[in-house]
Motif scaffolding. Structure first.
Motif, PDB file in Angstrom:
ATOM      1  N   VAL A  20      27.605  77.475 107.183  1.00 44.34           N
ATOM      2  CA  VAL A  20      27.722  77.763 105.759  1.00 44.34           C
ATOM      3  C   VAL A  20      27.590  79.277 105.617  1.00 44.34           C
ATOM      4  O   VAL A  20      26.528  79.837 105.828  1.00 44.34           O
ATOM      5  N   LEU A  25      29.678  79.950 100.160  1.00 45.56           N
ATOM      6  CA  LEU A  25      28.779  79.764  99.017  1.00 45.56           C
ATOM      7  C   LEU A  25      29.386  80.358  97.739  1.00 45.56           C
ATOM      8  O   LEU A  25      29.325  79.736  96.679  1.00 45.56           O
ATOM      9  N   LEU A  55      24.236  74.728  99.940  1.00 46.01           N
ATOM     10  CA  LEU A  55      25.628  74.501  99.575  1.00 46.01           C
ATOM     11  C   LEU A  55      25.729  73.548  98.382  1.00 46.01           C
ATOM     12  O   LEU A  55      26.467  73.802  97.438  1.00 46.01           O
TER      13      LEU A  55
END
Length: 85
Positions: A20, A25, A55
């Motif tokens: 991530v 994001l 997330l």
């Protein structure tokens, strides 16, 4: 299939084996600001990732660790959920 004022939600089912990034994001936050929400369901046996939780928070959705016992309930709850006002 965006529906104005509808339940526009993406459900990500994952084992958690991806990175991530800040760029991801920001992308998810951008869609969330357009009322396209992201919920994350973690199916892995490993430790829950803080990144996956972040997330789902960026996407204004829900995060859940899925098991055989709670999968059906969580999926139905998510499909019926409405945007918080």
């Amino acid at each position: 299939n965006y529906i104005r004022g509808g339940n526009n939600r993406v459900i990500l089912a994952t084992d958690g084996e991806f990175a991530v990034t800040e760029e991801l994001l920001r992308l998810v936050e951008g869609f969330a600001s357009q009322d396209i929400l992201l919920s994350v369901f973690h199916f892995g046996k490993g430790e829950t990732s803080r990144q996956l939780l972040a997330l789902s928070q960026a996407g204004k959705g829900r995060f859940a660790t899925m098991t055989k016992a709670n999968t059906t309930v969580n999926l139905l709850r998510e499909a019926k959920s409405r945007k918080k006002k």
